[in-house]
Design a protein around this motif. Sequence first.
Motif, PDB file in Angstrom:
ATOM      1  N   LYS A 325       0.828  -1.212   0.000  1.00 34.63           N
ATOM      2  CA  LYS A 325       0.000   0.000   0.000  1.00 34.63           C
ATOM      3  C   LYS A 325       0.859   1.258   0.000  1.00 34.63           C
ATOM      4  O   LYS A 325       0.507   2.267  -0.602  1.00 34.63           O
ATOM      5  N   LYS A 326       2.000   1.204   0.636  1.00 36.55           N
ATOM      6  CA  LYS A 326       2.860   2.377   0.741  1.00 36.55           C
ATOM      7  C   LYS A 326       3.670   2.618  -0.523  1.00 36.55           C
ATOM      8  O   LYS A 326       3.806   3.757  -0.985  1.00 36.55           O
ATOM      9  N   PHE A 327       4.211   1.550  -1.127  1.00 37.61           N
ATOM     10  CA  PHE A 327       5.145   1.727  -2.236  1.00 37.61           C
ATOM     11  C   PHE A 327       4.593   1.300  -3.591  1.00 37.61           C
ATOM     12  O   PHE A 327       5.162   1.667  -4.622  1.00 37.61           O
ATOM     13  N   GLY A 328       3.513   0.538  -3.631  1.00 35.59           N
ATOM     14  CA  GLY A 328       2.956   0.085  -4.903  1.00 35.59           C
ATOM     15  C   GLY A 328       3.588  -1.214  -5.368  1.00 35.59           C
ATOM     16  O   GLY A 328       4.714  -1.554  -5.004  1.00 35.59           O
ATOM     17  N   TYR A 329       2.844  -1.941  -6.196  1.00 31.56           N
ATOM     18  CA  TYR A 329       3.302  -3.256  -6.655  1.00 31.56           C
ATOM     19  C   TYR A 329       4.597  -3.171  -7.456  1.00 31.56           C
ATOM     20  O   TYR A 329       5.468  -4.031  -7.342  1.00 31.56           O
TER      21      TYR A 329
END
Length: 474
Positions: A325-329
């Motif tokens: 959620k913080k950095f993205g896939y």
Amino acid sequence: MHLSAPTHSPRALLWLVAVGFFMQTLDGTIVNTALPTMARNLGESPLRMQSVVVAYALTMAALIPASGWLADRFGTQRVFFGAIVLFTLGSAACAASTQLDQLVAARVLQGAGGAMLLPVGRLTVLRGIPRDKFLDAMSFVAIPGLIGPLIGPTLGGWIVETLSWHWIFLINLPVGILGALATFRWMPNLRGSDLQRFDLSGYLLLTGSMLAISVAMDGLSSLGLRQATVLVLLLGGLAALAAYWLHALKHPAPLFSPRLFQVQSFRVGLLGNLFARIGSGAMPYLIPLTMQLSMGYSPSQAGMLMLPVALASMAMKRSTTRIIKKFGYRKVLAGNTLLLGIMIASFALMSPGQPLWLRILQMACFGAVNSMQFTAMNTVTLKDLDTSRASSGNGMLSMVQMLSMSLGVTVAAALLALFQGWFATPDPREALSAFRATFLCIGIITAWTAWIFWQLGSESGKPARPEHDAAEPG
């Protein structure tokens, strides 16, 4: 065959499916620690035993695509019962084997049963449990499936030293008999309401491609095939794969529709799964072998050393969603894949004189990174599929998971055989240099997969959805 009317008990049904999932995933890893002992008993080299692992995983990969259609055609109770019977008979045949060829054939029979346990069980839960309770039900079913491969190496090492390697398979017999009886009591015989004609031509092309490529890669290291034969098999497998794609483009109801690849996250995620899991699939095979053949560990010690991997893997599950959620896939998968490759390559630095705490730390770090990789890969592959394509996409992902596990062991064994020849170490106990070079190559292959995940869109991270992770046995 006469079918009894099952007693309606959702909790009993969930326990039945969960135990089937546990049996399937446990036997994917429980033999890894026992391979050197099994090799001595069968008069084989420990470095030629990879076919015992590959046969099980490859059979599952080949039969998973057909499991849903079989359940729709013959009913979930019949197919689940048949799966348990095949798995149990295969386990008995494994225990009775006196030659490697017999054991491999028995593992194929065992894999044929195991391939249908989870898909058919999950389909029964989907159709027999109210939709508002489906997520909780699948989370319950998933727990034993996650525990199976985590405790497999440790349990296998303990059984080998305490009893004999035959009991790795014999313990399945009472569970299988009870499971078969429970199937008649609690498994409903549900069928599909809109049964389509099975895409047999596409299935034969796809499975033929998988088998040809796998046999080609295993040919030089284990089967003793000539290079020309290996080349013909490899080209034939690639040709069959291309033929399947052309077939699927014009077939009205293909096994796996090419439309799935119109979704960018699925396309990238599936390719990333295939290649990144080569490293993850090789490690449960390589680590116990290295510890026993070159580092002086007993089977039970080698199995116990896999516990930090399991514990770190479970501990990491809770943090993965927050990190995504913080950095993205895109950033998480590209960075974590690179880190996973480095962790795998770090095993090339192992030596018998290093302290135990360093080995435990190394195992725990690998387990944590590997756990994040599995969860992130699963969710990114399936997250953008609509309802009409979710089932087919999940089936293809399950097939690729088992195929890449098989390829991981095959690639590791081929590299070991190659480096053994280079370093001229016919005695496995003197083959630490060959193991080190193999870890390094597997790590490089895994690290290069980061480039595939970098092709993902730069969307913000989304929470990992438990229904996707439920199918993950790793």
